[in-house]
Design a protein around this motif. Sequence first.
Motif, PDB file in Angstrom:
ATOM      1  N   GLY A 224     -26.317 -42.774  96.804  1.00 30.23           N
ATOM      2  CA  GLY A 224     -24.841 -42.504  96.633  1.00 30.23           C
ATOM      3  C   GLY A 224     -24.121 -43.033  95.345  1.00 30.23           C
ATOM      4  N   TYR A 225     -25.212 -44.088  94.910  1.00 24.75           N
ATOM      5  CA  TYR A 225     -24.230 -44.749  93.587  1.00 24.75           C
ATOM      6  C   TYR A 225     -24.980 -44.724  92.354  1.00 24.75           C
ATOM      7  N   ALA A 226     -26.237 -44.266  92.464  1.00 24.81           N
ATOM      8  CA  ALA A 226     -27.191 -44.001  91.219  1.00 24.81           C
ATOM      9  C   ALA A 226     -27.835 -42.770  91.068  1.00 24.81           C
ATOM     10  N   GLY A 227     -28.355 -42.166  92.211  1.00 24.43           N
ATOM     11  CA  GLY A 227     -29.131 -41.004  92.507  1.00 24.43           C
ATOM     12  C   GLY A 227     -30.423 -41.405  92.564  1.00 24.43           C
ATOM     13  N   VAL A 228     -31.312 -40.699  91.930  1.00 26.80           N
ATOM     14  CA  VAL A 228     -32.834 -40.662  92.084  1.00 26.80           C
ATOM     15  C   VAL A 228     -33.534 -41.225  90.669  1.00 26.80           C
ATOM     16  N   GLU A 229     -34.244 -42.190  90.691  1.00 30.94           N
ATOM     17  CA  GLU A 229     -34.870 -42.867  89.343  1.00 30.94           C
ATOM     18  C   GLU A 229     -35.770 -41.747  89.132  1.00 30.94           C
ATOM     19  N   GLY A 230     -35.520 -41.509  87.643  1.00 36.26           N
ATOM     20  CA  GLY A 230     -36.384 -40.700  86.937  1.00 36.26           C
ATOM     21  C   GLY A 230     -35.666 -39.390  86.609  1.00 36.26           C
ATOM     22  N   GLU A 231     -34.806 -39.085  87.559  1.00 30.38           N
ATOM     23  CA  GLU A 231     -33.848 -37.660  87.483  1.00 30.38           C
ATOM     24  C   GLU A 231     -32.540 -38.089  87.025  1.00 30.38           C
ATOM     25  N   ASP A 232     -31.849 -39.109  87.827  1.00 28.52           N
ATOM     26  CA  ASP A 232     -30.575 -39.381  87.370  1.00 28.52           C
ATOM     27  C   ASP A 232     -30.329 -40.418  86.561  1.00 28.52           C
ATOM     28  N   TYR A 233     -31.332 -41.526  86.903  1.00 31.49           N
ATOM     29  CA  TYR A 233     -31.416 -42.857  85.919  1.00 31.49           C
ATOM     30  C   TYR A 233     -32.593 -43.207  85.898  1.00 31.49           C
TER      31      TYR A 233
ATOM     32  N   THR B 289     -17.542 -42.950  94.102  1.00 29.83           N
ATOM     33  CA  THR B 289     -16.174 -42.774  93.574  1.00 29.83           C
ATOM     34  C   THR B 289     -15.279 -42.034  94.616  1.00 29.83           C
ATOM     35  N   GLY B 290     -13.888 -42.495  94.372  1.00 29.01           N
ATOM     36  CA  GLY B 290     -12.785 -41.719  95.267  1.00 29.01           C
ATOM     37  C   GLY B 290     -12.829 -42.593  96.661  1.00 29.01           C
ATOM     38  N   THR B 291     -12.687 -42.052  97.736  1.00 28.22           N
ATOM     39  CA  THR B 291     -12.408 -42.737  98.867  1.00 28.22           C
ATOM     40  C   THR B 291     -13.683 -43.688  99.303  1.00 28.22           C
ATOM     41  N   ALA B 292     -13.659 -44.808  99.729  1.00 32.62           N
ATOM     42  CA  ALA B 292     -14.727 -45.610  99.866  1.00 32.62           C
ATOM     43  C   ALA B 292     -15.956 -44.930 101.005  1.00 32.62           C
ATOM     44  N   MET B 293     -17.116 -44.902 100.544  1.00 33.98           N
ATOM     45  CA  MET B 293     -18.035 -44.477 101.535  1.00 33.98           C
ATOM     46  C   MET B 293     -18.822 -45.435 102.359  1.00 33.98           C
ATOM     47  N   PRO B 294     -19.205 -45.164 103.564  1.00 39.23           N
ATOM     48  CA  PRO B 294     -20.005 -46.417 104.365  1.00 39.23           C
ATOM     49  C   PRO B 294     -21.063 -47.054 103.578  1.00 39.23           C
ATOM     50  N   GLY B 295     -21.587 -48.088 104.266  1.00 38.37           N
ATOM     51  CA  GLY B 295     -22.931 -48.587 103.497  1.00 38.37           C
ATOM     52  C   GLY B 295     -22.781 -49.795 102.800  1.00 38.37           C
TER      53      GLY B 295
ATOM     54  N   TRP C 101     -28.684 -41.976 110.649  1.00 34.34           N
ATOM     55  CA  TRP C 101     -28.522 -41.439 109.423  1.00 34.34           C
ATOM     56  C   TRP C 101     -27.576 -42.481 108.482  1.00 34.34           C
ATOM     57  N   VAL C 102     -26.473 -42.676 108.763  1.00 33.99           N
ATOM     58  CA  VAL C 102     -25.603 -43.837 108.338  1.00 33.99           C
ATOM     59  C   VAL C 102     -26.292 -45.064 108.052  1.00 33.99           C
TER      60      VAL C 102
ATOM     61  N   GLU D 184     -30.903 -50.560 100.457  1.00 34.41           N
ATOM     62  CA  GLU D 184     -30.674 -50.363  98.976  1.00 34.41           C
ATOM     63  C   GLU D 184     -31.062 -48.937  98.589  1.00 34.41           C
ATOM     64  N   GLU D 185     -32.334 -48.596  99.155  1.00 32.18           N
ATOM     65  CA  GLU D 185     -32.874 -47.257  98.936  1.00 32.18           C
ATOM     66  C   GLU D 185     -31.831 -46.145  99.044  1.00 32.18           C
ATOM     67  N   GLY D 186     -31.141 -46.108 100.505  1.00 31.73           N
ATOM     68  CA  GLY D 186     -30.312 -45.086 100.731  1.00 31.73           C
ATOM     69  C   GLY D 186     -28.949 -45.274  99.889  1.00 31.73           C
ATOM     70  N   ALA D 187     -28.626 -46.661  99.694  1.00 35.55           N
ATOM     71  CA  ALA D 187     -27.253 -46.764  99.044  1.00 35.55           C
ATOM     72  C   ALA D 187     -27.420 -46.308  97.651  1.00 35.55           C
ATOM     73  N   LEU D 188     -28.590 -46.552  96.914  1.00 32.22           N
ATOM     74  CA  LEU D 188     -28.684 -45.906  95.570  1.00 32.22           C
ATOM     75  C   LEU D 188     -28.482 -44.222  95.530  1.00 32.22           C
TER      76      LEU D 188
END
Length: 496
Positions: free
Chosen positions: A353-362, A391-397, A340-341, A347-351
């Motif tokens: 947490g950092y940007a969301g889903v293309e077309g929906e969030d960016y 944001t906040g506490t650092a997430m893994p990845g 899972w982690v 990049e696909e998974g990292a996005l």
Amino acid sequence: MMMKKTAALLLTMILCLGACCAQALTMTGLETEYVERSWSESKFFARMEALTGVSVQAQGVSDEKEYARLLAAMEKGDVQTDALFKANLSRAQEIALLDSGAIIDLAPMMEENMPNLSALLERHPEWREVITLEDGRIASLPLLNEHERQVMLWINRAWLDKLGIAMPTTIAELTDALLAIRDDDPNGNGRADEVGADLIGVYEMRWLLPYFGIVADDYNLARNEAGEIVFAPELPAYREFIALLRDWVDRGALREDAFTAMHSTEALNERDENAPVTSGLLLSMTPYTHIDAGAVMDYEPVLLAGPDGTTRWRDLLGGVWTGCFAVTSACQDPAQALRWVDALYAEEGALLGYAGVEGEDYTVNSEGFWSFALSGNRDVSRIRSEVLMYTGTAMPGLYPADFISRVDSDIDRHVFAASEKAQDVSERVTQAYCLSTADQARADALSAAVGTLVDTGIARFATGEVELTDENYDAWLAELKAAGSDELTALFRNAE
């Protein structure tokens, strides 16, 4: 034909039943974020399930004391979660939780279950050294960044242009520029409110040291011309740095109360957005932590060459933030947790947490630049609250630097480009976790004692409370030796 359809339907039902019966992973972690975020309601975990096939029930703890109590209970055997996400573990906590059996050693399982992270560690073997304990165990997984942002000294280039001053290339030119900023009203409001060097506290002032050819870390250690680790205040150029601060205070380029005051822009969120910019030279990872966004592009980093003509800078963060994800002894399927982690190290998974889903969030425009999809009452804060996790506490990845740098924002691209310049000349004095556990504890104790004396001494010399003479400087160095500066230096020398 009907038999084949029946068999296929039966197989589908069996697979679905297995998925339904599979127990969801439980995750807990520290969520120190000013945006209210409910992990149980966040779209992030549902999207990660769609990507990985792993169901997660997650709950963030927003109270640091409560989270500390949770970790303490785990160490005593009360383990109630399968994994710690945004775990915020120190090296001492990692070791304590491992030794108590609360979390498991991940080293034997990573290669088989984490192809993305394994590839990154193969490309950056120094990263593996950072996350590995001295006995070879790996307690937790990190946040990795191949292009981390750099802390820099920024000067208001627009003001220099207005005053007809070229970008400084020497300390003398920088001093003249700061005095002109203070005296010649570049913000044009008719008041003498400009601050030449808007540096508050000795920590910020120490970022001037590279201008003297000294890259010193938080232990006050540097390297001499031979490449040996030395105690920075003993270098001749260190006294020149203090003499500069004294000169700046004496001439008004640096206010005397800069050692005790708050930033003139500290109340940024509370002031009128039309209030004038007053900072000439400031220290920040990005200027918009100190000034309104509209003025950010007026600032450029000042990377002066040292006495030998070489431009050097300090790498504050490095590429690794440790302690972000751990698997507990309560987890019945640790391999599943690692799979899972591991998605977050691509990049696909990292996005997610950092940007969301293309077309929906960016969205991404025709030129390849992206921006958040904002409409109605859905602003960036709401997206961070409902979708993102970085944001906040650092997430893994893996921090998706290449994607983030293509943000459709002139301001952010300006900051990213400046950061790349600094990273090209940045270096580290001592590597993270290069000491044994016992030596690290000793180094931390010595650094606390010595560091206080270093900061106090710099302030006293710079303000004129103590005259900067040979006798007084030697007395200060003797005081630092008595506090353990030699022992601190030896610990890191011996570790190389």
